[in-house]
Design a protein around this motif. Structure first.
Motif, short mmCIF file in Angstrom:
data_model
loop_
_atom_site.label_atom_id
_atom_site.label_comp_id
_atom_site.label_asym_id
_atom_site.label_seq_id
_atom_site.Cartn_x
_atom_site.Cartn_y
_atom_site.Cartn_z
N SER A 5 -6.21 2.28 -2.96
CA SER A 5 -5.01 1.43 -3.05
C SER A 5 -5.25 0.05 -2.45
O SER A 5 -4.38 -0.82 -2.56
N LEU A 6 -6.42 -0.16 -1.85
CA LEU A 6 -6.67 -1.44 -1.19
C LEU A 6 -6.61 -2.61 -2.16
O LEU A 6 -6.09 -3.68 -1.84
N ASP B 269 0.83 -1.20 0.00
CA ASP B 269 0.00 0.00 0.00
C ASP B 269 0.87 1.26 0.00
O ASP B 269 0.63 2.20 -0.77
N THR C 78 -3.37 -4.45 -2.80
CA THR C 78 -2.76 -5.25 -1.73
C THR C 78 -3.26 -6.69 -1.70
O THR C 78 -2.66 -7.53 -1.02
#
Length: 222
Positions: A48-49, A32, A52
């Motif tokens: 941005s999750l 992240d 990941t």
């Protein structure tokens, strides 16, 4: 970080079942931060999750597969290979932030291959473990949904639409896992069948989201 966590999780005795999960969380946080440091990054707090999911699931999937399928001195060696692969995936997430980058295409291909390998590791293990059938099906569905989001994030339609489509893919794979329970299959064959189904589902949906699904494209998946 990933190398230490994976190596410890497959070599330490007694086993520490929480260690792969802790390593996955740390890898997700590192990815992240890496993605947000990209000069072209302009997303919101939660955008941005999705970047990941693949690195984190790669850590957990590798730990599960090595623990269930590999014995002897090959375990730490394969853990090192898996950790290097997770690092490459995290770097690939960084490189695919900017769709205009000349490295975007090659790394999207790398990410797709990594996604299907991670999916196979989960599918094979979840078929052979003694988990209750409902739990195994839910796990297959959840993993499929998260990995589908990774594959679908390059589509022109994102946000709620991609989330709903990924949920549909997850439900479909969970139902297939339930159906495969009634067939005498080993873990590798069942994992391969689930990966094929995942490939077909994500491929067709990807073309639908990009509005380029025609008869010729559909025939390639037939």
């Amino acid at each position: 970080m990933a190398a230490g966590g994976l190596a410890a999780s497959v070599t330490l005795r007694p086993e520490l079942p929480w260690l792969p999960w802790l390593t996955a969380v740390l890898v997700a946080l590192a990815t992240d931060g890496l993605v947000r440091s990209h000069p072209a990054w302009s997303g919101g707090p939660l955008d941005s999750l999705v970047y990941t999911f693949l690195p984190a699931l790669g850590v957990i999937g590798a730990a599960l597969f090595i623990d269930h399928a590999i014995v002897g001195y090959a375990r730490p060696a394969l853990a090192l290979v898996a950790a290097l692969s997770v690092g490459a995936v995290a770097f690939g997430e960084y490189q695919t932030v900017d769709v205009r980058s000349r490295l975007y295409g090659p790394f999207r291909l790398v990410m797709a291959v990594a996604t299907y390998l991670v999916a196979f590791s989960f599918y094979a293990v979840l078929f052979t473990r003694d988990d209750p059938l409902g739990v195994a099906a839910l796990a297959v569905g959840a993993v499929s949904m998260l990995l589908a989001l990774e594959l679908l994030r390059e589509s022109r339609i994102t946000g709620p639409s991609s989330l709903l489509v990924a949920l549909a893919i997850g439900i479909s794979l969970a139902e297939l896992r339930l159906a495969l329970y009634f067939f005498p299959l080993d873990g590798l064959l069942a994992g391969a069948l689930l990966v094929i189904a995942f490939y077909l589902a994500t491929g067709i949906v990807h073309h639908l989201l990009d509005h380029d699904l025609d008869w010729r494209t559909a025939a390639e998946y037939a």
